[in-house]
Design an enzyme around this catalytic site. Structure first.
Site, mmCIF file in Angstrom:
data_model
loop_
_atom_site.group_PDB
_atom_site.id
_atom_site.type_symbol
_atom_site.label_atom_id
_atom_site.label_comp_id
_atom_site.label_asym_id
_atom_site.label_seq_id
_atom_site.Cartn_x
_atom_site.Cartn_y
_atom_site.Cartn_z
ATOM 1 N N LYS A 32 11.726 -2.149 -38.860
ATOM 2 C CA LYS A 32 11.087 -3.074 -39.778
ATOM 3 C C LYS A 32 11.822 -2.988 -41.118
ATOM 4 O O LYS A 32 11.634 -2.036 -41.883
ATOM 5 C CB LYS A 32 9.603 -2.709 -39.940
ATOM 6 N N CYS A 79 18.681 5.830 -54.327
ATOM 7 C CA CYS A 79 17.852 7.044 -54.293
ATOM 8 C C CYS A 79 18.636 8.272 -54.703
ATOM 9 O O CYS A 79 18.057 9.235 -55.220
ATOM 10 C CB CYS A 79 17.226 7.219 -52.913
#
Length: 501
Positions: A194, A303
């Site tokens: 997803k 990140c």
């Protein structure tokens, strides 16, 4: 406020004006949402321009994808193929990604807002990830123990874990997918992925290319839509054996808690607040280039961004002058222009969030050295921003801003530098700069982070495992250890009859 080079996005670029409609990929077919509803993605660099339309999936769509992956794992050929057969198909996937780098880079430049030159590099690295995993598949092994006695042999078999649910973020959709999918399917698993509703296009195209390469139906399924509708079910559903999430700490806690209720394997790669520790003997020119590139790359939406600069007080002013000089050369603007280094933030709401952090930093007493303003007349563009005089109590010192904002601290001793480097709940990445290799290694050994660099920043290789310490996550991706995330180990105790004497 400082002026930075800016190239205004062109609104007549034919790559922008092309309509892109996608279907979900379920059981080898391109399908709409069962509801018929769609989500339109507006370019963050070209306000008002729709660059992709994806299905707005529901729980029913997700369950169909999970059922397809379950059937493909339980009854399909993929888990039963030899490593060589799987490797050949995976190498063909790599070839097709490489043949379509430009198309994939355009999709991400438009949906993510990143510079197309950066996107091309990411597509190329994704190819190397697929090829490394394919090359390693034939070498996956268990263990044999021949020292359990004259009539006993012990085996440890490596088996695929089952159906894997992947939830990936919007900043590096194809790259992060390629850090996980090849390892999962290489181990013999099947996958339901997803991607973010903001940036689904390149993941869908990758799945379509995988089918073209010969990947059996149901092995790689893509569901699209919002997390609450089609993402959370991957952690909840009993037919999903492994769930892997990359994204925010807040959602990671939720996914981990739900997966724990089902006692399933979970991998989490969450936020970071990476320190860049610069000792007095460092090569300041090299450090300045990498520090600037690290924190401002992809508008800071990374990140592993080295967003905390921890520098020895004797060289702090000199280094900051050099970092400013590098930052002043960063060209921001139209992501489709090859001259641009940095594109837009993901959407206006995120730009407002970054700007809010900057205002909070100023209110808390940090000194704004450069930046702190939007760029251009339209679009989600924000200037490279540097703060000095930051203290550990400030919000900008602790929170992951996820924007082009560098916070600067000064230290006197090596012990103080290590304490400052470890002074956040995060532990995803860290850099150390020193010409003394002993100093550098001693520092790296004491910094709690899973992905580190000495005299560099941001480089990676498929062979090197990545992942976080502390609240930056659990599990490891890439390298030979990446296959362990998607494998189960089964011990077999074999009793033999006595050897006839």
């Amino acid at each position: 406020m400082s002026a930075f080079p800016f190239i205004t996005p062109r609104l007549d670029d034919p790559r922008l004006l092309q309509e892109r409609r996608y279907g979900m990929v379920i059981d080898g077919k391109s399908v709409p949402a069962l509801s018929g509803e769609t989500i339109a993605r507006e370019s963050p660099a070209h306000p008002g321009h729709i660059v992709s339309i994806i299905p707005k999936g529901s729980r029913d769509d997700a369950e169909a994808a999970i059922a397809a992956a379950r059937l493909a794992f339980d009854n399909g050929p993929w888990p039963r193929m030899t490593g060589g057969e799987r490797a050949r198909i995976m190498n063909r996937v790599a070839d097709l990604i490489e043949a379509n780098i430009e198309e994939l880079a355009i999709i991400e430049a438009l949906e993510v807002g990143k510079a197309i030159s950066q996107a091309r590099g990411e597509m190329g690295f994704s190819v190397s990830l697929w090829r490394y995993a394919a090359g390693h598949v034939q070498g996956l092994e268990g263990e044999a123990h021949n020292d359990l006695g004259p009539n006993t042999i012990g085996l440890i078999l490596r088996e695929p874990a089952g159906v894997v649910g992947l939830i990936t973020p919007w900043n590096f959709p194809l790259l992060i997918g390629s850090e996980r999918i090849p390892w999962a399917i290489g181990a013999g698993c099947t996958v339901v992925i997803k991607p973010s509703e903001f940036t689904s296009g390149s993941t869908i195209r990758m799945a379509e290319l995988a089918l073209q390469a010969g990947l059996p139906e149901g092995v790689l399924n893509v569901i699209t839509g919002y997390g609450a509708d089609v993402g959370q079910i991957l952690a909840e559903h009993p037919d999903v054996d492994v769930v892997n999430f990359t994204g925010s700490q807040r959602v990671g806690r939720l996914i981990g808690a739900i997966a724990g209720q089902n006692i399933k394997k979970v991998g989490l790669e969450l936020g970071g607040k990476g320190p860049q520790v610069v000792f007095a003997d460092a090569d300041l020119d090299a450090a300045a280039a990498k520090i600037s590139g690290g924190v401002f790359h992809c508008s800071g939406q990374v990140c592993i961004s080295g967003s905390r600069l921890i520098v020895h007080e004797s060289v702090a002013d000199a280094l900051l002058e050099k970092v400013q000089a590098v930052a002043a050369q960063i060209v921001t603007g139209d992501p489709l222009d090859d001259r641009v280094h940095v594109g837009a933030l993901i959407h206006q709401g995120h730009l407002d969030k970054v700007a809010g952090y900057v205002e909070q930093g100023k209110a808390d007493g940090a000194q704004l050295l450069v930046g702190g303003n939007t760029l251009g007349k339209a679009g989600a563009f924000y200037a490279p921003t540097i703060f000095t005089d930051v203290t550990r109590q400030m919000t900008i010192a602790q929170d992951e801003i996820f924007g082009p904002v560098l916070t600067t601290f000064r230290f006197k001793t090596a012990e103080e530098a290590i304490r400052m480097a470890n002074d956040t709940p995060y532990g995803l990445s860290a850099c150390v700069w020193s010409r003394n290799i002993s100093t550098a290694f001693q520092a790296i050994r004491r910094i709690k982070a899973g992905r580190t660099w000495i005299n560099g920043m941001g480089d990676g290789a498929p062979q090197l495992a990545i992942g976080g310490y502390k609240q930056s996550g659990v599990g490891r991706e890439l390298g030979k250890h990446g296959f362990d995330e998607y494998s189960e180990l089964k011990s077999v105790h074999v009793s033999l009859s006595a050897f006839p004497g």
